[in-house]
Design a protein around this motif. Structure first.
Motif, PDB file in Angstrom:
ATOM      1  N   PRO A  49      46.753  47.163  58.097  1.00  0.00           N
ATOM      2  CA  PRO A  49      45.951  47.690  56.989  1.00  0.00           C
ATOM      3  C   PRO A  49      44.989  46.631  56.453  1.00  0.00           C
ATOM      4  CG  PRO A  49      48.272  47.517  56.360  1.00  0.00           C
ATOM      5  CD  PRO A  49      48.175  47.129  57.796  1.00  0.00           C
ATOM      6  N   VAL A  50      43.734  47.038  56.289  1.00  0.00           N
ATOM      7  CA  VAL A  50      42.686  46.178  55.735  1.00  0.00           C
ATOM      8  C   VAL A  50      42.121  46.878  54.505  1.00  0.00           C
ATOM      9  CG1 VAL A  50      40.405  45.160  56.138  1.00  0.00           C
ATOM     10  CG2 VAL A  50      42.107  45.179  57.975  1.00  0.00           C
ATOM     11  N   GLU A  51      41.979  46.123  53.420  1.00  0.00           N
ATOM     12  CA  GLU A  51      41.355  46.640  52.200  1.00  0.00           C
ATOM     13  C   GLU A  51      40.270  45.672  51.760  1.00  0.00           C
ATOM     14  OE1 GLU A  51      44.857  49.156  50.010  1.00  0.00           O
ATOM     15  OE2 GLU A  51      44.634  47.036  49.456  1.00  0.00           O
ATOM     16  N   ILE A  52      39.178  46.246  51.251  1.00  0.00           N
ATOM     17  CA  ILE A  52      38.055  45.462  50.744  1.00  0.00           C
ATOM     18  C   ILE A  52      37.709  45.998  49.363  1.00  0.00           C
ATOM     19  CG2 ILE A  52      35.668  44.757  51.116  1.00  0.00           C
ATOM     20  CD1 ILE A  52      36.117  45.338  54.132  1.00  0.00           C
ATOM     21  N   TYR A  53      37.607  45.084  48.400  1.00  0.00           N
ATOM     22  CA  TYR A  53      37.276  45.442  47.022  1.00  0.00           C
ATOM     23  C   TYR A  53      35.972  44.783  46.612  1.00  0.00           C
ATOM     24  CZ  TYR A  53      42.032  47.172  46.490  1.00  0.00           C
ATOM     25  OH  TYR A  53      43.203  47.877  46.625  1.00  0.00           O
ATOM     26  N   ALA A  54      35.179  45.524  45.851  1.00  0.00           N
ATOM     27  CA  ALA A  54      33.962  45.001  45.209  1.00  0.00           C
ATOM     28  C   ALA A  54      34.306  44.897  43.726  1.00  0.00           C
ATOM     29  CB  ALA A  54      32.787  45.937  45.440  1.00  0.00           C
ATOM     30  N   GLY A  55      34.685  43.712  43.305  1.00  0.00           N
ATOM     31  CA  GLY A  55      35.248  43.576  41.970  1.00  0.00           C
ATOM     32  C   GLY A  55      36.587  44.293  41.962  1.00  0.00           C
ATOM     33  N   GLU A  56      36.750  45.244  41.067  1.00  0.00           N
ATOM     34  CA  GLU A  56      37.992  46.024  40.994  1.00  0.00           C
ATOM     35  C   GLU A  56      37.904  47.339  41.768  1.00  0.00           C
ATOM     36  OE1 GLU A  56      40.776  44.694  39.768  1.00  0.00           O
ATOM     37  OE2 GLU A  56      39.502  42.932  39.477  1.00  0.00           O
ATOM     38  N   ALA A  87      29.040  55.772  48.734  1.00  0.00           N
ATOM     39  CA  ALA A  87      28.298  55.841  47.469  1.00  0.00           C
ATOM     40  C   ALA A  87      28.080  54.459  46.865  1.00  0.00           C
ATOM     41  CB  ALA A  87      29.037  56.740  46.475  1.00  0.00           C
ATOM     42  N   LEU A  88      28.826  53.466  47.321  1.00  0.00           N
ATOM     43  CA  LEU A  88      28.712  52.108  46.782  1.00  0.00           C
ATOM     44  C   LEU A  88      27.806  51.205  47.622  1.00  0.00           C
ATOM     45  CD1 LEU A  88      32.456  51.460  45.839  1.00  0.00           C
ATOM     46  CD2 LEU A  88      30.614  52.362  44.393  1.00  0.00           C
ATOM     47  N   GLY A 111      29.455  46.761  42.860  1.00  0.00           N
ATOM     48  CA  GLY A 111      30.797  46.375  42.457  1.00  0.00           C
ATOM     49  C   GLY A 111      31.178  47.007  41.136  1.00  0.00           C
ATOM     50  N   SER A 112      32.336  46.650  40.620  1.00  0.00           N
ATOM     51  CA  SER A 112      32.800  47.208  39.347  1.00  0.00           C
ATOM     52  C   SER A 112      31.969  46.706  38.182  1.00  0.00           C
ATOM     53  CB  SER A 112      34.284  46.891  39.134  1.00  0.00           C
ATOM     54  OG  SER A 112      34.511  45.498  39.210  1.00  0.00           O
ATOM     55  N   GLU A 113      31.264  45.578  38.372  1.00  0.00           N
ATOM     56  CA  GLU A 113      30.435  45.041  37.292  1.00  0.00           C
ATOM     57  C   GLU A 113      28.962  44.886  37.669  1.00  0.00           C
ATOM     58  OE1 GLU A 113      32.115  41.690  35.313  1.00  0.00           O
ATOM     59  OE2 GLU A 113      34.163  42.417  35.601  1.00  0.00           O
ATOM     60  N   ASP A 114      28.672  44.394  38.865  1.00  0.00           N
ATOM     61  CA  ASP A 114      27.298  44.118  39.279  1.00  0.00           C
ATOM     62  C   ASP A 114      27.066  44.552  40.716  1.00  0.00           C
ATOM     63  OD1 ASP A 114      26.506  42.755  36.886  1.00  0.00           O
ATOM     64  OD2 ASP A 114      27.591  40.972  37.573  1.00  0.00           O
ATOM     65  N   ARG A 115      25.788  44.570  41.096  1.00  0.00           N
ATOM     66  CA  ARG A 115      25.405  44.785  42.491  1.00  0.00           C
ATOM     67  C   ARG A 115      25.625  43.466  43.222  1.00  0.00           C
ATOM     68  NH1 ARG A 115      21.057  43.741  45.617  1.00  0.00           N
ATOM     69  NH2 ARG A 115      19.912  42.872  43.871  1.00  0.00           N
ATOM     70  N   ILE A 116      26.217  43.533  44.397  1.00  0.00           N
ATOM     71  CA  ILE A 116      26.499  42.354  45.206  1.00  0.00           C
ATOM     72  C   ILE A 116      25.559  42.399  46.406  1.00  0.00           C
ATOM     73  CG2 ILE A 116      28.269  41.065  46.441  1.00  0.00           C
ATOM     74  CD1 ILE A 116      30.322  42.802  44.783  1.00  0.00           C
ATOM     75  N   ALA A 117      24.595  41.485  46.435  1.00  0.00           N
ATOM     76  CA  ALA A 117      23.556  41.498  47.469  1.00  0.00           C
ATOM     77  C   ALA A 117      24.108  41.040  48.820  1.00  0.00           C
ATOM     78  CB  ALA A 117      22.401  40.597  47.053  1.00  0.00           C
ATOM     79  N   SER A 142      33.509  35.915  50.981  1.00  0.00           N
ATOM     80  CA  SER A 142      33.002  35.055  49.897  1.00  0.00           C
ATOM     81  C   SER A 142      32.398  35.894  48.778  1.00  0.00           C
ATOM     82  CB  SER A 142      31.951  34.079  50.436  1.00  0.00           C
ATOM     83  OG  SER A 142      30.862  34.794  51.004  1.00  0.00           O
ATOM     84  N   LEU A 143      32.052  37.149  49.061  1.00  0.00           N
ATOM     85  CA  LEU A 143      31.414  38.032  48.071  1.00  0.00           C
ATOM     86  C   LEU A 143      32.320  39.195  47.647  1.00  0.00           C
ATOM     87  CD1 LEU A 143      27.891  38.255  49.736  1.00  0.00           C
ATOM     88  CD2 LEU A 143      28.590  36.796  47.827  1.00  0.00           C
ATOM     89  N   LEU A 144      33.264  39.545  48.493  1.00  0.00           N
ATOM     90  CA  LEU A 144      34.152  40.682  48.253  1.00  0.00           C
ATOM     91  C   LEU A 144      35.594  40.196  48.356  1.00  0.00           C
ATOM     92  CD1 LEU A 144      32.201  43.105  50.595  1.00  0.00           C
ATOM     93  CD2 LEU A 144      32.187  43.170  48.090  1.00  0.00           C
ATOM     94  N   ARG A 145      36.501  40.934  47.769  1.00  0.00           N
ATOM     95  CA  ARG A 145      37.933  40.601  47.884  1.00  0.00           C
ATOM     96  C   ARG A 145      38.497  41.375  49.069  1.00  0.00           C
ATOM     97  NH1 ARG A 145      41.577  41.677  43.989  1.00  0.00           N
ATOM     98  NH2 ARG A 145      40.520  43.583  43.378  1.00  0.00           N
TER      99      ARG A 145
END
Length: 182
Positions: A49-56, A87-88, A111-117, A142-145
């Motif tokens: 299993p792989v998960e990727i988060y943009a902020g929360e 959608a993200l 992301g949950s707070e900002d756009r991550i370029a 380095s940009l995503l969790r």
């Protein structure tokens, strides 16, 4: 890129995974040395299993990843497009070229707070050797969790590289200080 430029770039690599260099760390049981990975890269299915988060925000989840194993770098994980919350994701202007995979296009992520370029990339029309990852997304830890089987991924050094460092891989890794000649 012209074919002769691609061949010149491919031929510039000193290490190609046939023999581990003296400076490489020795793997313990259950570990892999990135210096045993081949060049050109290997494309290996990975069912963990792989998960990727943009902020929360959960950006992607899959148990159908492909690890790209390339000499000197931690694996880059690629996930199928359907694993992502589309959608993200927004196309970005950035493009790069890999002599092994072809031209990459990039995507920004909300992301949950900002756009991550430029947090994601993919190869829409990869080389024949890389066709298994056509349209699949790679992600910068380095940009995503990012997580693999619940383990938090550490980012590969250097802003260009997108390798995923987990406890199973050892280096030293391309991108760390003093590795520019690799």
């Amino acid at each position: 890129m012209h074919r002769s430029d691609i061949e010149r770039a491919r031929n510039a690599w000193v290490y190609r995974g046939q023999k581990r260099p003296a400076f490489a760390l020795t793997p313990a049981p259950g570990q892999e040395s990135v210096w045993d990975y081949p060049r050109p890269p290997a494309y290996v299915p990975d069912p963990r299993p792989v998960e990727i988060y943009a902020g929360e925000r959960l950006l992607a989840r899959s148990e159908q990843a492909i690890r790209v194993l390339e000499t000197g770098s931690p694996p880059a994980f690629y996930l199928p497009p359907e694993a992502f919350d589309q959608a993200l994701i927004t196309p970005a202007a950035r493009r790069t070229f890999c002599e092994w995979k072809g031209e990459a296009e990039y995507f920004d992520v909300q992301g949950s707070e900002d756009r991550i370029a430029n947090a994601l990339w993919r190869y829409p029309r990869p080389t024949a050797e890389a066709k298994v990852i056509a349209g699949w997304f790679g992600a910068y830890p380095s940009l995503l969790r990012c997580f693999v089987a619940g383990e938090a991924v550490r980012a590969q050094a250097g802003g260009f590289y997108g390798g995923w460092i987990t406890d199973e891989v050892i280096g030293p890794f391309k991108g760390e200080p003093g590795t520019g000649h690799w």
